[in-house]
Write a protein that holds these residues in place. Structure first.
Motif, mmCIF file in Angstrom:
data_model
loop_
_atom_site.group_PDB
_atom_site.id
_atom_site.type_symbol
_atom_site.label_atom_id
_atom_site.label_comp_id
_atom_site.label_asym_id
_atom_site.label_seq_id
_atom_site.Cartn_x
_atom_site.Cartn_y
_atom_site.Cartn_z
ATOM 1 N N GLY A 68 5.007 20.632 14.158
ATOM 2 C CA GLY A 68 5.306 21.915 13.537
ATOM 3 C C GLY A 68 6.778 21.982 13.203
ATOM 4 N N ALA A 69 7.150 22.923 12.342
ATOM 5 C CA ALA A 69 8.539 23.007 11.895
ATOM 6 C C ALA A 69 9.508 23.172 13.060
ATOM 7 N N GLY A 78 2.488 24.818 5.403
ATOM 8 C CA GLY A 78 3.334 23.861 4.679
ATOM 9 C C GLY A 78 4.805 23.965 4.974
ATOM 10 N N GLU A 79 5.179 24.772 5.968
ATOM 11 C CA GLU A 79 6.586 25.000 6.269
ATOM 12 C C GLU A 79 7.353 23.706 6.531
ATOM 13 N N ASP A 80 6.692 22.737 7.118
ATOM 14 C CA ASP A 80 7.386 21.511 7.523
ATOM 15 C C ASP A 80 7.267 20.376 6.507
ATOM 16 N N VAL A 81 6.441 20.573 5.454
ATOM 17 C CA VAL A 81 6.183 19.468 4.521
ATOM 18 C C VAL A 81 7.468 18.988 3.856
ATOM 19 N N ALA A 82 8.244 19.933 3.253
ATOM 20 C CA ALA A 82 9.473 19.543 2.556
ATOM 21 C C ALA A 82 10.472 18.912 3.514
ATOM 22 N N LYS A 83 10.579 19.463 4.728
ATOM 23 C CA LYS A 83 11.506 18.917 5.710
ATOM 24 C C LYS A 83 11.077 17.522 6.140
#
Length: 412
Positions: free
Chosen positions: A227-228, A273-278
């Motif tokens: 998770g983020a 999707g909070e963590d996808v870009a990171k």
């Protein structure tokens, strides 16, 4: 001094408890990766050392008087990362701790940078709390955060709750504690101090939960929980297969679905999707380091980025331009400092005293945040009553202008 920079960390440290409590296998997984540090972290360490000196001088003046204190501070000022602003920020921390101590009906017992034994709850566990107080039946843990990125909440904070458990185990025979108070002081952020209280029973209930999760984490067992927040500071985050699989599923979901998404789906996609870009950013950083080390990453390579021009000697260059007839005003741009920069240069207290009445807090630009955020929700849709009231006010102004014009004409 407690030697912040050389301070040892347990495998299941209190500072990383939010991670290994949620994702128990992560502690053993990241064990194989080096524990690197950043300049910001080293700067924070220096600020913590200064904060410790100030507390020791205030609470234990007899043993740590003005001369010792001044010599120790001067030694810190010689370090490369020293910044004068550290003095103001640590003074705010001292003010907070002092106000807490003075509010008690009697002088509290105070521990500064005390290393607490956590083995009653966490195998081989220990952790160092910035400041711990006990007065009457209350145990109070205060943590100094020098970061200026994300505000940290004291509410159910596992790091501080572990410190409280360690302090309770050490003092339960001497002090009849029945309530616990946790505080986080983060002076580089506005309105960032956070406090939370609980009963001793709630703290011990948390301790039971910790025992179960710590036993799994120590053996590297349990379920991964990417998770983020969980992955943010994990040393294995770029290599972790569980995180990769999780983000791939989120980013490339397929299947027959309606042509338009609902608001409910929108909220769920944003949350998931909070963590996808990171994760993709972390993956690119890892791939670049592998390529630079001479190891192949199929389909990718490292190249030199776009170059930038720079003066070898700006003073000499500007002098040559002035000799060539270029006015000095063209070479320099004069602009006022921002409010935050002025406050930083002047100091918060003098700033508030001199120009506090000339400062207004304007509403910030609307931002989308998780529902768990503490700030009040806003909407751009005005109520019918507000809209109607505005129209009536405007009509009244127009009527008043007409009446004044008629009166003026009659008098002619």
């Amino acid at each position: 001094m407690s030697g912040h920079a050389e301070r040892a960390h347990a495998l299941l440290s209190a500072s990383s408890a939010h991670r290994w409590l949620a994702c128990t296998p992560s502690a053993r997984l990241e064990e194989q990766f080096p524990d690197t540090t950043s300049e910001a972290a080293r700067e924070g360490t220096l600020a913590h050392e200064l904060a410790e000196l100030k507390l020791r001088h205030y609470f234990f003046t007899v043993d740590f008087g003005r001369a010792k204190f001044t010599r120790a501070v001067n030694k810190l000022k010689k370090q490369e990362l020293w910044k004068d602003e550290m003095d103001g920020h640590t003074e705010e921390y001292l003010d907070y701790v002092r106000s807490v101590a003075l509010a008690y009906p009697s002088e509290p017992h105070v521990d500064i940078e005390r290393r607490w034994d956590l083995t009653a709850y966490v195998p081989e566990g220990f952790g160092t709390a910035d400041c711990t107080m006990i007065s009457g039946r209350q145990l109070h843990v205060i943590d100094f955060k020098y970061g200026k990125g994300v505000p940290v909440s004291a509410e159910k904070n596992p790091q501080l709750m572990l410190y409280a458990l360690g302090a309770y185990e050490a003092y339960k025979i001497l002090y009849p504690v029945d309530s616990v108070r946790l505080s986080i002081v983060q002076p580089r952020l506005p309105d960032s101090n956070s406090e939370w209280s609980c009963t001793l029973g709630e703290l011990l209930e948390f301790g039971t939960y910790v025992k179960e999760r710590a036993a799994l984490a120590m053996k590297g067992e349990g379920e991964f929980a990417p998770g983020a927040e969980t992955c943010r500071f994990c040393r294995a985050k770029a290599h972790c297969r569980a995180r990769a699989d999780w983000n791939i599923r989120l980013a490339f979901q397929v299947g027959k679905k309606p042509p338009l998404i609902s608001n409910a789906e929108m909220g769920e996609y944003l949350r998931q999707g909070e963590d996808v870009a990171k994760w993709l950013s972390d993956l690119k950083d890892l791939a670049l380091s592998e390529c630079l080390a001479g190891r192949e990453v199929p389909g990718w390579k490292a190249v030199e980025g776009r170059s930038q021009r720079a003066f070898t000697d700006m003073d000499a260059a500007f002098e040559a331009l002035k000799q060539g007839g270029i006015a000095e005003e063209i070479l320099w741009e004069r602009k006022p400092l921002t409010l935050a920069q002025v406050e930083k240069a002047v100091g918060k207290k003098p700033f508030a005293e001199m120009v506090g009445s000339l400062v207004v807090k304007q509403p910030g630009k609307p931002a989308l945040v998780p529902e768990s955020d503490k700030r009040e929700a806003i909407t751009s849709k005005a109520s019918a009553e507000e809209a109607f009231s505005g129209i009536m006010d405007k009509n009244n102004d127009i009527n008043n202008d007409i009446n004044r014009a008629v009166d003026k004409e009659d008098k002619k």
